[in-house]
Design a protein around this motif. Sequence first.
Motif, PDB file in Angstrom:
ATOM      1  N   ALA A 102       0.831  -1.207   0.000  1.00  0.00           N
ATOM      2  CA  ALA A 102       0.000   0.000   0.000  1.00  0.00           C
ATOM      3  C   ALA A 102       0.869   1.263   0.000  1.00  0.00           C
ATOM      4  CB  ALA A 102      -0.937  -0.006   1.201  1.00  0.00           C
ATOM      5  N   ARG A 103       1.914   1.248   0.814  1.00  0.00           N
ATOM      6  CA  ARG A 103       2.821   2.403   0.863  1.00  0.00           C
ATOM      7  C   ARG A 103       3.566   2.569  -0.461  1.00  0.00           C
ATOM      8  NH1 ARG A 103       5.437   5.776   4.305  1.00  0.00           N
ATOM      9  NH2 ARG A 103       7.635   6.243   3.878  1.00  0.00           N
ATOM     10  N   LEU A 104       4.016   1.456  -1.039  1.00  0.00           N
ATOM     11  CA  LEU A 104       4.710   1.504  -2.324  1.00  0.00           C
ATOM     12  C   LEU A 104       3.778   2.045  -3.404  1.00  0.00           C
ATOM     13  CD1 LEU A 104       7.078   0.912  -4.196  1.00  0.00           C
ATOM     14  CD2 LEU A 104       6.310  -1.471  -4.308  1.00  0.00           C
ATOM     15  N   PHE A 105       2.544   1.580  -3.405  1.00  0.00           N
ATOM     16  CA  PHE A 105       1.551   2.061  -4.369  1.00  0.00           C
ATOM     17  C   PHE A 105       1.397   3.578  -4.246  1.00  0.00           C
ATOM     18  CE2 PHE A 105      -2.732   3.443  -5.382  1.00  0.00           C
ATOM     19  CZ  PHE A 105      -2.980   2.841  -6.604  1.00  0.00           C
ATOM     20  N   TYR A 106       1.259   4.065  -3.031  1.00  0.00           N
ATOM     21  CA  TYR A 106       1.063   5.500  -2.817  1.00  0.00           C
ATOM     22  C   TYR A 106       2.261   6.302  -3.314  1.00  0.00           C
ATOM     23  CZ  TYR A 106       0.374   9.956  -0.447  1.00  0.00           C
ATOM     24  OH  TYR A 106       0.231  11.304  -0.176  1.00  0.00           O
ATOM     25  N   GLY A 132      -1.583  -4.913  -4.641  1.00  0.00           N
ATOM     26  CA  GLY A 132      -1.210  -5.626  -3.421  1.00  0.00           C
ATOM     27  C   GLY A 132      -0.945  -7.095  -3.667  1.00  0.00           C
ATOM     28  N   ARG A 133      -1.820  -7.731  -4.418  1.00  0.00           N
ATOM     29  CA  ARG A 133      -1.657  -9.161  -4.693  1.00  0.00           C
ATOM     30  C   ARG A 133      -0.442  -9.406  -5.579  1.00  0.00           C
ATOM     31  NH1 ARG A 133      -6.997 -12.317  -6.191  1.00  0.00           N
ATOM     32  NH2 ARG A 133      -7.326 -11.673  -4.016  1.00  0.00           N
ATOM     33  N   PHE A 134      -0.199  -8.491  -6.506  1.00  0.00           N
ATOM     34  CA  PHE A 134       0.952  -8.632  -7.396  1.00  0.00           C
ATOM     35  C   PHE A 134       2.246  -8.708  -6.602  1.00  0.00           C
ATOM     36  CE2 PHE A 134       4.335  -6.934 -10.089  1.00  0.00           C
ATOM     37  CZ  PHE A 134       4.171  -7.650 -11.259  1.00  0.00           C
ATOM     38  N   PHE A 135       2.383  -7.870  -5.589  1.00  0.00           N
ATOM     39  CA  PHE A 135       3.630  -7.829  -4.833  1.00  0.00           C
ATOM     40  C   PHE A 135       3.706  -8.891  -3.744  1.00  0.00           C
ATOM     41  CE2 PHE A 135       4.289  -3.767  -6.936  1.00  0.00           C
ATOM     42  CZ  PHE A 135       5.651  -3.856  -7.198  1.00  0.00           C
ATOM     43  N   GLN A 136       2.740  -9.794  -3.716  1.00  0.00           N
ATOM     44  CA  GLN A 136       2.899 -10.999  -2.903  1.00  0.00           C
ATOM     45  C   GLN A 136       3.769 -12.019  -3.623  1.00  0.00           C
ATOM     46  OE1 GLN A 136      -1.049 -12.402  -1.968  1.00  0.00           O
ATOM     47  NE2 GLN A 136      -1.552 -10.602  -0.734  1.00  0.00           N
ATOM     48  N   LEU A 137       3.961 -11.815  -4.925  1.00  0.00           N
ATOM     49  CA  LEU A 137       4.861 -12.662  -5.692  1.00  0.00           C
ATOM     50  C   LEU A 137       6.307 -12.288  -5.365  1.00  0.00           C
ATOM     51  CD1 LEU A 137       3.019 -12.357  -9.135  1.00  0.00           C
ATOM     52  CD2 LEU A 137       2.764 -14.179  -7.433  1.00  0.00           C
ATOM     53  N   THR A 138       7.227 -13.086  -5.843  1.00  0.00           N
ATOM     54  CA  THR A 138       8.644 -12.815  -5.567  1.00  0.00           C
ATOM     55  C   THR A 138       9.367 -12.224  -6.771  1.00  0.00           C
ATOM     56  OG1 THR A 138       9.225 -15.086  -6.186  1.00  0.00           O
ATOM     57  CG2 THR A 138       8.779 -14.648  -3.848  1.00  0.00           C
ATOM     58  N   GLY A 139       8.642 -11.922  -7.807  1.00  0.00           N
ATOM     59  CA  GLY A 139       9.265 -11.317  -8.973  1.00  0.00           C
ATOM     60  C   GLY A 139       8.306 -11.221 -10.128  1.00  0.00           C
ATOM     61  N   LEU A 157      10.759   1.283  -5.583  1.00  0.00           N
ATOM     62  CA  LEU A 157      10.965  -0.145  -5.320  1.00  0.00           C
ATOM     63  C   LEU A 157      12.158  -0.341  -4.391  1.00  0.00           C
ATOM     64  CD1 LEU A 157      10.495  -1.662  -8.902  1.00  0.00           C
ATOM     65  CD2 LEU A 157       8.954  -1.968  -6.969  1.00  0.00           C
ATOM     66  N   GLU A 158      13.223   0.370  -4.697  1.00  0.00           N
ATOM     67  CA  GLU A 158      14.441   0.270  -3.886  1.00  0.00           C
ATOM     68  C   GLU A 158      14.188   0.746  -2.463  1.00  0.00           C
ATOM     69  OE1 GLU A 158      18.683   2.380  -4.383  1.00  0.00           O
ATOM     70  OE2 GLU A 158      18.073   1.142  -6.085  1.00  0.00           O
ATOM     71  N   GLN A 159      13.457   1.849  -2.326  1.00  0.00           N
ATOM     72  CA  GLN A 159      13.142   2.354  -0.989  1.00  0.00           C
ATOM     73  C   GLN A 159      12.300   1.357  -0.194  1.00  0.00           C
ATOM     74  OE1 GLN A 159      14.186   5.487   0.431  1.00  0.00           O
ATOM     75  NE2 GLN A 159      15.584   5.178  -1.275  1.00  0.00           N
ATOM     76  N   ALA A 160      11.534   0.535  -0.895  1.00  0.00           N
ATOM     77  CA  ALA A 160      10.697  -0.476  -0.239  1.00  0.00           C
ATOM     78  C   ALA A 160      11.449  -1.775   0.012  1.00  0.00           C
ATOM     79  CB  ALA A 160       9.464  -0.755  -1.092  1.00  0.00           C
TER      80      ALA A 160
END
Length: 209
Positions: A102-106, A132-139, A157-160
């Motif tokens: 959620a934070r990354l999306f924002y 959200g579901r997309f980033f439950q994957l590992t790549g 992405l790097e900050q996350a």
Amino acid sequence: MIPPALAQFIEAYDYEDLDLGITRVVFDVTGFFFDLALKTVNQAEGEDRAAAWRVEAKGHRENRISFDYGESIRIERDHPLLWKYSDLQCDLYFNGVCSDPARLFYQMYQEHVKLFSTYIPFGTFLNMSDFGRFFQLTGGLVAKGPKKLLTRYAHWLEQAGVGWSMASERRAMHWDGSEYRQENRDLKILLLGQTETYIIAEDFQFTAL
């Protein structure tokens, strides 16, 4: 370049004393043309002035036309709306797990709006419908688009704490009516201030009416 006579006309008035807008658009086999009307009211002296110009967008690529009135006109060679034509196009991938999608999306959304305002929807370049579901994957593939934009997405992405890579650098292409050609990287954008109007073309030719 804005003709000096038009620029001087605009600069002679405060923005609240100037109405500037498109009154007519022609887009056919002969090209892309629009008529630009200017009307001013000198509040101090009660003087009305008007002028009109026809503008040809040579090598037209894209436009969004509003018939609302603005108070300025400008032509730029380096604007985020030009990136999909002038910049290298790439694919952005991520690897790892994001603990706070959620934070990354924002953060990515805010970055996108800062660059494109409401001109281009946030999801235009993304490769996902459920963030959200997309980033439950590992790549996977995050986005395809201009390198300048994807570099900004990659920063967040790097900050996350998520790894990233870019691949498939390529020049933008356009259809010239018979075949795809590499895009002209020296396109220009014309914008009317305080309206949603923009026009992207190779050049703009102004003729006083």
